[in-house]
Design a protein around this motif. Structure first.
Motif, PDB file in Angstrom:
ATOM      1  N   MET A   1       0.820  -1.207   0.000  1.00  0.00           N
ATOM      2  CA  MET A   1       0.000   0.000   0.000  1.00  0.00           C
ATOM      3  C   MET A   1       0.855   1.259   0.000  1.00  0.00           C
ATOM      4  O   MET A   1       0.393   2.328  -0.385  1.00  0.00           O
ATOM      5  N   ARG A   2       2.122   1.144   0.405  1.00  0.00           N
ATOM      6  CA  ARG A   2       2.971   2.319   0.479  1.00  0.00           C
ATOM      7  C   ARG A   2       3.067   3.026  -0.878  1.00  0.00           C
ATOM      8  O   ARG A   2       3.054   4.251  -0.963  1.00  0.00           O
ATOM      9  N   ASP A   3       3.174   2.248  -1.979  1.00  0.00           N
ATOM     10  CA  ASP A   3       3.365   2.822  -3.306  1.00  0.00           C
ATOM     11  C   ASP A   3       2.153   3.628  -3.782  1.00  0.00           C
ATOM     12  O   ASP A   3       2.283   4.516  -4.634  1.00  0.00           O
ATOM     13  N   VAL A   4       0.984   3.303  -3.263  1.00  0.00           N
ATOM     14  CA  VAL A   4      -0.246   3.989  -3.732  1.00  0.00           C
ATOM     15  C   VAL A   4      -0.854   4.863  -2.643  1.00  0.00           C
ATOM     16  O   VAL A   4      -1.969   5.363  -2.803  1.00  0.00           O
ATOM     17  N   LEU A   5      -0.128   5.060  -1.561  1.00  0.00           N
ATOM     18  CA  LEU A   5      -0.707   5.735  -0.398  1.00  0.00           C
ATOM     19  C   LEU A   5      -1.126   7.170  -0.692  1.00  0.00           C
ATOM     20  O   LEU A   5      -2.188   7.621  -0.231  1.00  0.00           O
ATOM     21  N   GLU A   6      -0.319   7.894  -1.444  1.00  0.00           N
ATOM     22  CA  GLU A   6      -0.655   9.286  -1.752  1.00  0.00           C
ATOM     23  C   GLU A   6      -2.003   9.378  -2.468  1.00  0.00           C
ATOM     24  O   GLU A   6      -2.868  10.188  -2.105  1.00  0.00           O
ATOM     25  N   ASP A   7      -2.189   8.565  -3.505  1.00  0.00           N
ATOM     26  CA  ASP A   7      -3.452   8.588  -4.259  1.00  0.00           C
ATOM     27  C   ASP A   7      -4.609   8.130  -3.390  1.00  0.00           C
ATOM     28  O   ASP A   7      -5.706   8.712  -3.427  1.00  0.00           O
ATOM     29  N   LEU A   8      -4.373   7.065  -2.620  1.00  0.00           N
ATOM     30  CA  LEU A   8      -5.438   6.529  -1.774  1.00  0.00           C
ATOM     31  C   LEU A   8      -5.920   7.567  -0.775  1.00  0.00           C
ATOM     32  O   LEU A   8      -7.126   7.790  -0.615  1.00  0.00           O
ATOM     33  N   VAL A   9      -4.988   8.242  -0.101  1.00  0.00           N
ATOM     34  CA  VAL A   9      -5.366   9.237   0.899  1.00  0.00           C
ATOM     35  C   VAL A   9      -6.043  10.437   0.252  1.00  0.00           C
ATOM     36  O   VAL A   9      -6.971  11.017   0.816  1.00  0.00           O
ATOM     37  N   GLY A  10      -5.611  10.805  -0.963  1.00  0.00           N
ATOM     38  CA  GLY A  10      -6.256  11.914  -1.663  1.00  0.00           C
ATOM     39  C   GLY A  10      -7.728  11.663  -1.897  1.00  0.00           C
ATOM     40  O   GLY A  10      -8.576  12.534  -1.621  1.00  0.00           O
ATOM     41  N   TRP A  11      -8.065  10.478  -2.408  1.00  0.00           N
ATOM     42  CA  TRP A  11      -9.477  10.134  -2.620  1.00  0.00           C
ATOM     43  C   TRP A  11     -10.204   9.984  -1.286  1.00  0.00           C
ATOM     44  O   TRP A  11     -11.361  10.389  -1.144  1.00  0.00           O
ATOM     45  N   TRP A  12      -9.519   9.396  -0.292  1.00  0.00           N
ATOM     46  CA  TRP A  12     -10.118   9.206   1.033  1.00  0.00           C
ATOM     47  C   TRP A  12     -10.481  10.552   1.659  1.00  0.00           C
ATOM     48  O   TRP A  12     -11.571  10.716   2.213  1.00  0.00           O
ATOM     49  N   GLN A  13      -9.594  11.530   1.547  1.00  0.00           N
ATOM     50  CA  GLN A  13      -9.859  12.855   2.105  1.00  0.00           C
ATOM     51  C   GLN A  13     -11.021  13.541   1.405  1.00  0.00           C
ATOM     52  O   GLN A  13     -11.730  14.347   2.016  1.00  0.00           O
ATOM     53  N   ALA A  14     -11.207  13.214   0.124  1.00  0.00           N
ATOM     54  CA  ALA A  14     -12.305  13.810  -0.638  1.00  0.00           C
ATOM     55  C   ALA A  14     -13.641  13.113  -0.386  1.00  0.00           C
ATOM     56  O   ALA A  14     -14.665  13.496  -0.966  1.00  0.00           O
ATOM     57  N   GLY A  15     -13.621  12.097   0.481  1.00  0.00           N
ATOM     58  CA  GLY A  15     -14.850  11.385   0.812  1.00  0.00           C
ATOM     59  C   GLY A  15     -15.261  10.333  -0.193  1.00  0.00           C
ATOM     60  O   GLY A  15     -16.399   9.855  -0.177  1.00  0.00           O
ATOM     61  N   GLU A  16     -14.338   9.951  -1.094  1.00  0.00           N
ATOM     62  CA  GLU A  16     -14.642   8.959  -2.115  1.00  0.00           C
ATOM     63  C   GLU A  16     -14.379   7.542  -1.589  1.00  0.00           C
ATOM     64  O   GLU A  16     -13.607   7.339  -0.651  1.00  0.00           O
ATOM     65  N   THR A  17     -15.015   6.562  -2.235  1.00  0.00           N
ATOM     66  CA  THR A  17     -14.758   5.152  -1.958  1.00  0.00           C
ATOM     67  C   THR A  17     -13.883   4.593  -3.071  1.00  0.00           C
ATOM     68  O   THR A  17     -14.168   4.806  -4.252  1.00  0.00           O
ATOM     69  N   VAL A  18     -12.837   3.901  -2.697  1.00  0.00           N
ATOM     70  CA  VAL A  18     -11.854   3.382  -3.640  1.00  0.00           C
ATOM     71  C   VAL A  18     -11.796   1.866  -3.532  1.00  0.00           C
ATOM     72  O   VAL A  18     -11.854   1.309  -2.429  1.00  0.00           O
ATOM     73  N   GLY A  19     -11.674   1.183  -4.658  1.00  0.00           N
ATOM     74  CA  GLY A  19     -11.453  -0.256  -4.644  1.00  0.00           C
ATOM     75  C   GLY A  19      -9.959  -0.525  -4.564  1.00  0.00           C
ATOM     76  O   GLY A  19      -9.182   0.046  -5.325  1.00  0.00           O
ATOM     77  N   MET A  20      -9.562  -1.389  -3.639  1.00  0.00           N
ATOM     78  CA  MET A  20      -8.136  -1.680  -3.463  1.00  0.00           C
ATOM     79  C   MET A  20      -7.901  -3.180  -3.426  1.00  0.00           C
ATOM     80  O   MET A  20      -8.542  -3.912  -2.668  1.00  0.00           O
ATOM     81  N   GLY A  21      -6.967  -3.638  -4.247  1.00  0.00           N
ATOM     82  CA  GLY A  21      -6.523  -5.025  -4.212  1.00  0.00           C
ATOM     83  C   GLY A  21      -5.104  -5.072  -3.673  1.00  0.00           C
ATOM     84  O   GLY A  21      -4.241  -4.331  -4.134  1.00  0.00           O
ATOM     85  N   THR A  22      -4.857  -5.958  -2.709  1.00  0.00           N
ATOM     86  CA  THR A  22      -3.548  -6.056  -2.080  1.00  0.00           C
ATOM     87  C   THR A  22      -3.055  -7.497  -2.114  1.00  0.00           C
ATOM     88  O   THR A  22      -3.799  -8.422  -1.751  1.00  0.00           O
ATOM     89  N   VAL A  23      -1.835  -7.698  -2.552  1.00  0.00           N
ATOM     90  CA  VAL A  23      -1.225  -9.027  -2.518  1.00  0.00           C
ATOM     91  C   VAL A  23      -0.966  -9.382  -1.062  1.00  0.00           C
ATOM     92  O   VAL A  23      -0.253  -8.669  -0.358  1.00  0.00           O
ATOM     93  N   VAL A 113      -2.357   6.779   9.622  1.00  0.00           N
ATOM     94  CA  VAL A 113      -1.354   5.887   9.047  1.00  0.00           C
ATOM     95  C   VAL A 113      -0.434   6.660   8.114  1.00  0.00           C
ATOM     96  O   VAL A 113       0.794   6.535   8.160  1.00  0.00           O
ATOM     97  N   LYS A 114      -1.033   7.490   7.263  1.00  0.00           N
ATOM     98  CA  LYS A 114      -0.242   8.294   6.331  1.00  0.00           C
ATOM     99  C   LYS A 114       0.707   9.230   7.093  1.00  0.00           C
ATOM    100  O   LYS A 114       1.883   9.393   6.715  1.00  0.00           O
ATOM    101  N   GLU A 115       0.224   9.851   8.148  1.00  0.00           N
ATOM    102  CA  GLU A 115       1.077  10.742   8.935  1.00  0.00           C
ATOM    103  C   GLU A 115       2.249   9.979   9.544  1.00  0.00           C
ATOM    104  O   GLU A 115       3.386  10.474   9.561  1.00  0.00           O
ATOM    105  N   SER A 116       2.000   8.783  10.053  1.00  0.00           N
ATOM    106  CA  SER A 116       3.074   7.985  10.644  1.00  0.00           C
ATOM    107  C   SER A 116       4.095   7.577   9.594  1.00  0.00           C
ATOM    108  O   SER A 116       5.307   7.618   9.844  1.00  0.00           O
ATOM    109  N   VAL A 117       3.620   7.176   8.417  1.00  0.00           N
ATOM    110  CA  VAL A 117       4.534   6.803   7.342  1.00  0.00           C
ATOM    111  C   VAL A 117       5.396   7.991   6.949  1.00  0.00           C
ATOM    112  O   VAL A 117       6.614   7.866   6.759  1.00  0.00           O
TER     113      VAL A 117
END
Length: 373
Positions: A1-23, A113-117
Motif C-alpha cells: 500500500m505504500r506505493d499507492v498511499l498518496e493517491d489513496l489518501v487523496g481520494w479518502w480525504q475527498a470522501g470517495e470510496t476506492v477499490g483496493m486489491g492487495t497481494v 497511518v499516512k502521517e506515521s509513514v
C-alpha cells in the motif's frame, strides 16, 4: 500500500470510496511481493500493480465490484508460464489478492497511518482477509504504544497485537493465523499484517569469524545487517555473504556518519566484536550515548574491566556505561562462532521483549511478553 498511499489518501480525504486489491500471499515466482497494491479510483483510474500486468484486468473488475457492493473478497490467481514470460519473469507464480472497498467509514485511521509513514514512525495495518462475515475486512491499526480498531473479541485483539507488533519490530509483512477466539494454534482466521517500517538495523563492528556468524543470525531474525571494519583485506562481501552491506571505515566514524544521516534509530542493534581498544573505545564513546536498542561488546572478563576503565577515563557517565552489554551475550556455554552468535541473539531478543533468559520449564506466567520496543 505504500506505493499507492498518496493517491489513496487523496481520494479518502475527498470522501470517495476506492477499490483496493492487495497481494497478501505469494508462491513460486510471483511478480510482486506481499503488500503490493492496486487501486481503482472513483473515476475508473487504475493506480499501482499487483502482478506487473498478469492479472490486473481481473483485479480491476473485482475492485470495481467491491466499490459497488461494499463487500470484500479474497481471490487466488495463478500466473501461467506464458503470461509470466510476457512480463519478464522466469517462471509462473501464484498470488492471493484481497480486494476491498476503502472509505472514511471503513478505514477511519488511514489519515493517521499516512502521517506515521511520512514521519517514519512504525505502524502496522492488520486486516482480516479470511474468516466469517463478522470478521472479514475488519482491521486493527497498531503503533508501538497504542492501537485502534478491533476484531470483536479482546482475547483475539490481544493475541493479534502481540504477534503483529513482533512483525512490526522486524519490519516484516505477512500473514498470521488464529482460531476464531484468538487461539494461536487455529486457522479459522487469516490476518494480513502490512508493516510500514524499514527492517531494524544490526551493525556488526569487526570483520572476524564471529562477525560472519552474527551477521547470519541477524539476517535470520530480520535485521538489515551491516559489517564494518577499517581493514579492507578483511572487510569484504565474500567473507560476509549474509550481510546486506560491508563497509570499510573506522567504526566510530562510520557510526557517527550514520547517526548524522538519520539512519540509526531506537531499534538499532550494535555489536562490537573488535575487542581492540583503538577501535572499541572511540566507537563506544559514540554508541553508548545513542538511544539504540542494544550495545554489546565482545571480550574476556579482563578485557571488559580494562574497557570500563578506559570508557570512564574518556568521560562517559556511570549511567551511559551501564548500558553496555559486556561480555556480550547470554551464558549458554557457547564455544563456536555459531553458538556465540546464538548467545548474542538470545540477549538481544530478551532485551527487546523483557525476557529473563531463564529456562521456561522453571518459570511461571505468560510465555509471550510485551515490551515498549
Amino acid at each position: 500500500m505504500r506505493d499507492v498511499l498518496e493517491d489513496l489518501v487523496g481520494w479518502w480525504q475527498a470522501g470517495e470510496t476506492v477499490g483496493m486489491g492487495t497481494v497478501v500471499a505469494t508462491w513460486r515466482s510471483a511478480p510482486r511481493p506481499a503488500g503490493a497494491s492496486m487501486l481503482v479510483g472513483p473515476d475508473g483510474t487504475a493506480v499501482g500493480s499487483v502482478s506487473g500486468g498478469c492479472v490486473e484486468g481481473a483485479v480491476y473488475e473485482e475492485a470495481t465490484d467491491a466499490v459497488e457492493t461494499g463487500e470484500s473478497t479474497l481471490r487466488r490467481y495463478g500466473v501461467s508460464d506464458d503470461d509470466a514470460f510476457a512480463v519478464g519473469l522466469t517462471c509462473g507464480g501464484i498470488l492471493d489478492v484481497f480486494v476491498e472497498p476503502v472509505s472514511r467509514e471503513s478505514f477511519p485511521e488511514l489519515g493517521e497511518v499516512k502521517e506515521s509513514v511520512d514521519r517514519h514512525e512504525p505502524v502496522a495495518v492488520v486486516t482480516c482477509v479470511k474468516g466469517g462475515d463478522d470478521r472479514l475486512g475488519r482491521r486493527m491499526v497498531l503503533w508501538p504504544d497504542r492501537a485502534s480498531g478491533s476484531f470483536g473479541l479482546q482475547r483475539l485483539d490481544d493475541a493479534v497485537a502481540a504477534d503483529a507488533r513482533g512483525m512490526l519490530v522486524a519490519g516484516r509483512t505477512g500473514m498470521l493465523h488464529f482460531g476464531h477466539d484468538g487461539e494461536r494454534r487455529g486457522d479459522d482466521l487469516e490476518l494480513f499484517v502490512n508493516s510500514f517500517a524499514p527492517p531494524a538495523r544490526m551493525v556488526v563492528f569487526g570483520a572476524i569469524d564471529f562477525a560472519a556468524a552474527v551477521a547470519r543470525v541477524g539476517s535470520f531474525l530480520g535485521y538489515r545487517v551491516t559489517v564494518c571494519d577499517a581493514r579492507p583485506v578483511f572487510a569484504t562481501p565474500k567473507r560476509f555473504p549474509e550481510a546486506d552491506e560491508v563497509v570499510v571505515e573506522w567504526p566510530h566514524r562510520y557510526l557517527q556518519g550514520e547517526v548524522d544521516a538519520g539512519r540509526i534509530d531506537e531499534r538499532t542493534v550494535l555489536c562490537v566484536l573488535t575487542h581492540d581498544p583503538k577501535f572499541d573505545v572511540p566507537l563506544l564513546e559514540v554508541a553508548l550515548r545513542l538511544p539504540v536498542a542494544y550495545v554489546g561488546a565482545m571480550g574476556s572478563r579482563r578485557t571488559h574491566t580494562e574497557r570500563l576503565e578506559r570508557l570512564s577515563e574518556a568521560g562517559l557517565s556511570a549511567t551511559e556505561i551501564a548500558r553496555l552489554s559486556s561480555p556480550i551475550g547470554l551464558d549458554l556455554g557457547a564455544r563456536t562462532p555459531e553458538e556465540t552468535a546464538v548467545s548474542i541473539a538470545a540477549e538481544i531478543i530478551a532485551g527487546r521483549w523483557g525476557g529473563s533468559g531463564e529456562r521456561l520449564t522453571g518459570s511461571e506466567g505468560p510465555i509471550h511478553r510485551t515490551a515498549d520496543r
